[in-house]
Design an enzyme around this catalytic site. Structure first.
Site, PDB file in Angstrom:
ATOM      1  N   ASP A  58     114.331  70.660  63.509  1.00  0.00           N
ATOM      2  CA  ASP A  58     114.611  71.592  62.296  1.00  0.00           C
ATOM      3  C   ASP A  58     114.937  72.797  62.477  1.00  0.00           C
ATOM      4  O   ASP A  58     114.143  73.858  62.770  1.00  0.00           O
ATOM      5  CB  ASP A  58     113.561  71.511  61.386  1.00  0.00           C
ATOM      6  CG  ASP A  58     113.580  72.051  59.911  1.00  0.00           C
ATOM      7  OD1 ASP A  58     114.537  72.303  59.686  1.00  0.00           O
ATOM      8  OD2 ASP A  58     112.596  72.545  59.421  1.00  0.00           O
ATOM      9  N   CYS A  67     125.898  72.355  51.488  1.00  0.00           N
ATOM     10  CA  CYS A  67     125.746  72.529  49.575  1.00  0.00           C
ATOM     11  C   CYS A  67     126.691  73.836  49.516  1.00  0.00           C
ATOM     12  O   CYS A  67     126.308  74.835  50.098  1.00  0.00           O
ATOM     13  CB  CYS A  67     124.118  72.902  49.123  1.00  0.00           C
ATOM     14  SG  CYS A  67     123.990  73.214  47.672  1.00  0.00           S
ATOM     15  N   HIS A 127      94.348  49.626  37.084  1.00  0.00           N
ATOM     16  CA  HIS A 127      94.258  48.924  35.938  1.00  0.00           C
ATOM     17  C   HIS A 127      92.768  49.268  35.200  1.00  0.00           C
ATOM     18  O   HIS A 127      91.950  49.851  35.847  1.00  0.00           O
ATOM     19  CB  HIS A 127      94.092  47.422  36.173  1.00  0.00           C
ATOM     20  CG  HIS A 127      93.123  46.776  37.135  1.00  0.00           C
ATOM     21  ND1 HIS A 127      91.654  46.935  36.908  1.00  0.00           N
ATOM     22  CD2 HIS A 127      93.335  46.591  38.631  1.00  0.00           C
ATOM     23  CE1 HIS A 127      91.194  46.455  38.105  1.00  0.00           C
ATOM     24  NE2 HIS A 127      92.248  46.252  39.138  1.00  0.00           N
ATOM     25  N   GLU A 138      97.684  43.076  43.978  1.00  0.00           N
ATOM     26  CA  GLU A 138      96.590  43.632  44.806  1.00  0.00           C
ATOM     27  C   GLU A 138      96.868  42.839  46.320  1.00  0.00           C
ATOM     28  O   GLU A 138      97.305  41.868  46.537  1.00  0.00           O
ATOM     29  CB  GLU A 138      95.178  43.141  44.401  1.00  0.00           C
ATOM     30  CG  GLU A 138      93.943  43.517  44.999  1.00  0.00           C
ATOM     31  CD  GLU A 138      93.851  45.246  45.376  1.00  0.00           C
ATOM     32  OE1 GLU A 138      94.997  45.810  46.076  1.00  0.00           O
ATOM     33  OE2 GLU A 138      93.029  45.782  45.153  1.00  0.00           O
TER      34      GLU A 138
END
Length: 530
Positions: A128, A158, A257, A326
């Site tokens: 980076d 950009c 749930h 599940e």
């Protein structure tokens, strides 16, 4: 042989047995076996273009799917070398002393990359840094070629001034480079720093100079993409992921749930309906969402009754996803943990030893579940506001992705019933709020066991998920292991067919759980059953 005891060598000198490789086998997910050589991802772009955001997000995703990945941020190395940052002058191309320091920092970082990929079992390293000059990129390419690393460039382009300004204010104001400085001074200095980089910036040239490189250009935060010469499976996954993420503000709500009838009985799996308290939670969830006044909220559920009944009470449209079901407990479905321990004691012990890798006989492991849920992660990254009503194991996997949790922590994340997790993506991570609705529920969480085995006791053999390693530092050929229910299809001899119909024979030693202790996992060459 080294895998046999001395008594075995004396009594069966003619017999060779494969060594026990399981104790030294490195825990590794399926995706790691899809990388045939280490890969160096090289970020490119002017400051404040979201490189660190992409680096951290991509690293989190790759680690989640099981590819060991680490970010090497050059700014960290630079701050170690230069303790106090004074001004943008440090980044001028004609500041020779500073240029030497920056180059030396890059070389130190690359040496750490080399150590990670060659000595620390890393598969992918993310470098980076701005890497805006061809000279710097050529140096990285030479380094990678010398060490037999693949290279994939990710360039962030950009030119939207609003996006750049927002990035500076959100991230750079809190940077260690600017302690106790006001926003106006930070903005002024950082914009001048960007101008310093623009002088020598050479974007990737797909038509000429860089036409043979593998890369993706991300233009204006995902409005457009340019992809060039993708080399392999992992690079294609990286491209696919980067084309799905966005930076628009949104909120993700995760909950289980409502309490089910099986939850009250302590049973796992199954397809039972909601209990009385579970129905109360569904109503409380509806009231909570109405108070939040969330615009364009999407609701996703599994295809199991308890999540559908929870969503039905909301009075809004919802989508059912089978892949949100599940975890499949196989032969242990609809059993309590006490019943599993009594009926399948070895299975119970195996799961406690390595919960992430353990696969239920005829069912799934958490590792399998992560693979199954990858499309859900991709869709969540594409969406705006979403509520996912799922299950305990599923919710753990989703939370582990957003919170950057590893395989050791994932199976033990606390996801209580009747609790909502509100996730808000921020610059370099995810903000988490836990909201408990005022409805009582049973506790379904099991803490991580201590696993304190005596020194002279070997842990129960671990049944691993089915895989065929593509490469190994061990020169001994490993046996190919198959999970129960996933054995290869091949013609059976009459004797073997009869054995399968009539059950274990006298030749086949049985464990307390009913499985053969010699051929468990199946298909080991040393088993007398084969």
């Amino acid at each position: 042989m080294s895998g046999a005891s001395s008594s075995e060598q004396n009594n069966n000198s003619y017999e060779t047995k494969p060594p026990n490789l399981r104790m030294s086998e490195k825990k590794c997910s399926w995706a790691s076996y899809m990388t045939n050589s280490p890969t160096l991802i090289v970020m490119i772009g002017l400051p404040a273009r979201g490189k660190t955001y992409v680096s951290k997000k991509l690293t989190r995703y790759l680690n989640w799917i099981g590819v060991p990945t680490k970010v090497f941020n050059l700014g960290v190395y630079r701050r170690e070398a230069v303790k106090s940052y004074k001004s943008y002058d440090f980044f001028r191309h004609d500041n020779e002393e500073a240029m030497k320091i920056r180059k030396q920092c890059a070389l130190v970082a690359l040496e750490d990359v080399k150590a990670y990929l060659t000595e620390e079992n890393g598969q992918i390293a993310v470098f980076d840094a701005t890497n805006t000059t061809r000279e710097r990129r050529d140096m990285i390419l030479n380094f990678a070629e010398q060490n037999s690393f693949k290279v994939f460039f990710v360039e962030s382009v950009c030119d939207d001034p609003d996006v750049i300004a927002a990035n500076i204010l959100e991230v750079k104001v809190s940077s260690p480079d600017y302690p106790e400085r006001n926003r106006e001074n930070v903005m002024e200095d950082f914009l001048k720093r960007i101008e310093c980089y623009k002088v020598t910036y050479r974007p990737l040239d797909p038509d000429n100079y860089d036409k043979d490189l593998s890369f993706i250009k991300v233009i204006n935060v995902g409005q457009r993409f340019l992809v060039n010469r993708v080399q392999d499976y992992i690079q294609s996954k990286i491209v696919y992921y980067l084309m799905n993420i966005h930076v628009q503000p949104r909120t993700i709500y995760l909950c289980r749930h409502g309490e089910s009838e099986f939850s009250l009985l302590g049973k796992i799996g199954g397809d039972s309906g909601l209990s009385v308290r579970g129905k109360q939670f569904a109503q409380a969830l509806r009231k909570f969402l109405e108070e939040q006044e969330i615009t364009d909220l999407k609701v996703w559920t599994s295809q199991l009754k308890r999540t559908i009944q929870t969503a039905e009470s909301l009075g809004v449209p919802y989508e059912q996803w089978k892949i949100l079901n599940e975890i499949d407990a196989g032969v242990c479905e609809e059993m309590t943990y006490a019943e599993i321990e009594k009926r399948y004691p070895e299975e119970f012990a195996l799961r406690d030893q390595e919960k992430y890798l353990y696969r239920y006989p005829g069912g799934e492991s958490y590792q399998d579940l992560v693979q199954r849920l990858e499309p859900v992660i991709m869709e969540l990254e594409r969406q705006g506001n979403v509520l996912v009503i799922s299950h305990q194991a599923v919710m753990r996997c989703l939370l582990a992705y957003f919170l950057d949790k590893g395989a050791d922590e994932l199976p033990y994340l606390r996801c209580p019933l009747h609790t909502i997790f509100k996730l808000t993506p921020v610059a370099y991570g995810c903000k988490v709020e836990t909201i408990k609705l005022n409805v009582e529920a049973v506790n379904t969480h099991r803490d991580k066991p201590t696993n304190n085995f005596p020194k002279n006791q070997t842990p129960v053999r671990m049944r691993r998920n089915s895989f065929t390693p593509l490469s190994s530092s061990n020169t001994i050929r490993r046996p190919r292991n198959y999970s129960v229910g996933s054995r290869p299809l091949k013609p059976l001899s009459p004797l073997r067919a009869q054995d399968m119909q009539e059950g274990p024979t006298s030749r086949r030693p049985k464990s307390h759980s009913g499985w053969c202790t010699v051929c468990f996992p199946p298909a080991l060459a040393s088993c007398p059953c084969h």
